[in-house]
Design a protein around this motif. Structure first.
Motif, PDB file in Angstrom:
ATOM      1  N   GLU A 160      16.763  -4.076 -18.212  1.00  0.00           N
ATOM      2  CA  GLU A 160      16.204  -5.227 -17.482  1.00  0.00           C
ATOM      3  C   GLU A 160      14.744  -4.947 -17.120  1.00  0.00           C
ATOM      4  O   GLU A 160      13.883  -5.814 -17.259  1.00  0.00           O
ATOM      5  CB  GLU A 160      17.040  -5.486 -16.221  1.00  0.00           C
ATOM      6  N   LEU A 161      14.485  -3.702 -16.696  1.00  0.00           N
ATOM      7  CA  LEU A 161      13.125  -3.320 -16.347  1.00  0.00           C
ATOM      8  C   LEU A 161      12.207  -3.403 -17.563  1.00  0.00           C
ATOM      9  O   LEU A 161      11.060  -3.865 -17.457  1.00  0.00           O
ATOM     10  CB  LEU A 161      13.098  -1.900 -15.774  1.00  0.00           C
ATOM     11  N   LYS A 162      12.684  -2.978 -18.693  1.00  0.00           N
ATOM     12  CA  LYS A 162      11.884  -3.045 -19.911  1.00  0.00           C
ATOM     13  C   LYS A 162      11.558  -4.502 -20.265  1.00  0.00           C
ATOM     14  O   LYS A 162      10.437  -4.824 -20.673  1.00  0.00           O
ATOM     15  CB  LYS A 162      12.609  -2.363 -21.078  1.00  0.00           C
ATOM     16  N   GLN A 180       6.846   3.412  -8.544  1.00  0.00           N
ATOM     17  CA  GLN A 180       7.407   2.544  -7.487  1.00  0.00           C
ATOM     18  C   GLN A 180       6.542   1.311  -7.286  1.00  0.00           C
ATOM     19  O   GLN A 180       7.028   0.184  -7.258  1.00  0.00           O
ATOM     20  CB  GLN A 180       7.445   3.319  -6.151  1.00  0.00           C
ATOM     21  N   ARG A 181       5.235   1.548  -7.111  1.00  0.00           N
ATOM     22  CA  ARG A 181       4.321   0.425  -6.847  1.00  0.00           C
ATOM     23  C   ARG A 181       4.262  -0.504  -8.052  1.00  0.00           C
ATOM     24  O   ARG A 181       4.200  -1.726  -7.910  1.00  0.00           O
ATOM     25  CB  ARG A 181       2.913   0.939  -6.537  1.00  0.00           C
ATOM     26  N   GLY A 182       4.258   0.093  -9.234  1.00  0.00           N
ATOM     27  CA  GLY A 182       4.218  -0.710 -10.465  1.00  0.00           C
ATOM     28  C   GLY A 182       5.419  -1.625 -10.561  1.00  0.00           C
ATOM     29  O   GLY A 182       5.286  -2.808 -10.903  1.00  0.00           O
ATOM     30  N   ARG A 183       6.592  -1.095 -10.239  1.00  0.00           N
ATOM     31  CA  ARG A 183       7.815  -1.918 -10.299  1.00  0.00           C
ATOM     32  C   ARG A 183       7.741  -3.046  -9.264  1.00  0.00           C
ATOM     33  O   ARG A 183       8.109  -4.187  -9.537  1.00  0.00           O
ATOM     34  CB  ARG A 183       9.051  -1.065 -10.039  1.00  0.00           C
ATOM     35  N   THR A 184       7.242  -2.739  -8.082  1.00  0.00           N
ATOM     36  CA  THR A 184       7.111  -3.760  -7.036  1.00  0.00           C
ATOM     37  C   THR A 184       6.138  -4.850  -7.468  1.00  0.00           C
ATOM     38  O   THR A 184       6.424  -6.046  -7.330  1.00  0.00           O
ATOM     39  CB  THR A 184       6.621  -3.124  -5.722  1.00  0.00           C
TER      40      THR A 184
END
Lengths: 186, 231
Positions: free
Chosen positions: A120-122, A169-173
């Protein structure tokens, strides 16, 4: 017979077996091309860049320490080349001094992502990569598409392991916020 | 063209360039030499840094500023106001140069740069202090003061006088203070008050070498603090 490892092939190249370098190129060309396309968000010129990266790798092959892994070493060369390309085009310059690298961070240890989360992240990354700055884009690509761990990403980008965790972490947010705005998250 | 053909052509192009001699590998000797030169540069930078720290250390002990913080708030203000900022700035540049060299090593870059910076500064201060206590820098400053180009730089720090710090010898005791002969041969009358600090006690004998911290008014000094110099 087991296939030789990248490091074994690299040692053969160091000893003068130029043709063995072809094996390394065939193993890494798709990966480096994919890395470049996602990091630079371009299609054109990427093959030329990949060729230049392999030329640099061959030229500097004697600097490779076979006690270390070959993969972070060649990705480091690719990173430097792509960053230079970004700077030349005046796109999204990367700052000389980064407080992220200087200060310590309290970050959760690296844990394996669940299969569903990772895919899902990809998918989310593919949709939002262009909107992310290179500082956050690159660690996300290296972790989720190139399957590097925190320590390997630290070796490629020459930043602290804790900074790798913080940027992921920040990138995902940031990525989730971008997609929420675009109405793309489930 | 299929992806395989495209890939083959990229690898083949590079291999062809290698075969034709247009692309050559740099020798192992080149990298060893480069590593050695960088290490030598780092050693030189470290020695210069230690030297600068030693000059700072010698200067602060020579002009007595190192003792000023013992004398309360006035002392702290005098200390920070009298620091040799030019040498401190130069030292900072060399610390940055050394960090740039060390940052290439896994042991350093895998951890926040703050840790390496703190360790480097502490090691520099401790080693610089140890070297300076041998008297090496004090002797070096005297010899170097006569040098053609750098002599002026060294003389400035040799003769550097901190504001309101008076170094000298007690020549006569009296009630409420003493009389001293300072480095310049002048006779000064030092008076004590309720605000005067005595970190080493308030008993002084003729011949004692002392630093007096206080504002001078003509030939008298109202002492904020008096420190006895150990031999």
């Amino acid at each position: 017979m087991a296939e030789p490892t990248d490091e074994e092939i690299a040692v053969r190249v160091q000893r003068g077996d130029d043709q063995a370098f072809g094996d390394l190129m065939r193993r890494y060309e798709r990966k480096i091309t994919r890395f470049g396309r996602k990091f630079l968000s371009v299609d054109e010129d990427i093959e030329d860049m990949v060729q230049e990266i392999f030329v640099k790798a061959f030229t500097n092959i004697q600097s490779f320490d076979p006690r270390q892994r070959f993969s972070p070493w060649i990705y480091r060369i690719a990173h430097n080349h792509f960053v230079d390309a970004l700077k030349e085009k005046g796109r999204e310059p990367i700052s000389f001094f980064d407080l992220d690298v200087f200060l310590p961070h309290i970050v959760a240890r690296e844990t394996p992502d669940g299969h569903v989360d990772r895919e899902e992240l990809k998918r989310m990354l593919d949709l939002s990569l262009n909107e992310l700055g290179p500082k956050y884009r690159e660690p996300l690509i290296l972790h989720y598409f190139e399957d590097f761990g925190y320590k390997e990403i630290s070796d490629i980008l020459r930043i602290p392991v804790s900074t790798v965790g913080v940027r992921l972490q920040r990138g995902r947010t940031m990525m989730r916020r971008i997609l929420e705005k675009a109405g793309q998250t489930k | 063209m299929s992806i395989e053909e495209k890939e083959k052509s990229t690898a083949d192009k590079v291999l062809a360039s290698i075969a034709e001699g247009r692309v050559k590998r740099l020798s192992g000797r080149y990298f060893k030499l480069r590593t050695a030169l960088k290490a030598a540069g780092a050693v030189v930078a470290a020695l210069v840094l230690l030297h600068l720290v030693g000059v700072i250390h010698s200067t602060l002990y020579r002009n007595g500023l190192i003792y000023a913080p013992q004398f309360g708030l006035h002392g702290w203000l005098a200390f920070f106001g009298g620091l040799p900022f030019v040498i401190i700035a130069l030292s900072t540049i060399f610390i940055v140069i050394l960090l740039m060299y060390l940052k290439r090593h896994r042991l350093v870059y895998r951890r926040p740069l703050l840790y390496s910076t703190v360790v480097l500064v502490l090691v520099t201060l401790v080693v610089g202090h140890m070297i300076s206590r041998t008297g090496f820098h004090a002797r070096l400053l005297h010899h170097a003061a006569g040098a053609p180009v750098l002599g002026r730089f060294y003389r400035h720090y040799l003769e550097h006088r901190a504001n309101n710090m008076h170094r000298g010898v007690v020549t006569e005791k009296n009630d409420g203070g003493f009389v001293m002969k300072n480095d310049g041969g002048e006779i000064l009358t030092v008076s004590f008050g309720s605000e005067t600090h005595f970190p080493d006690g308030d008993k002084f004998e003729t011949g004692d070498e002392i630093f007096v911290f206080g504002k001078r008014d003509g030939d008298t000094v109202r002492a904020f603090g008096v420190h006895k110099i150990d031999n």
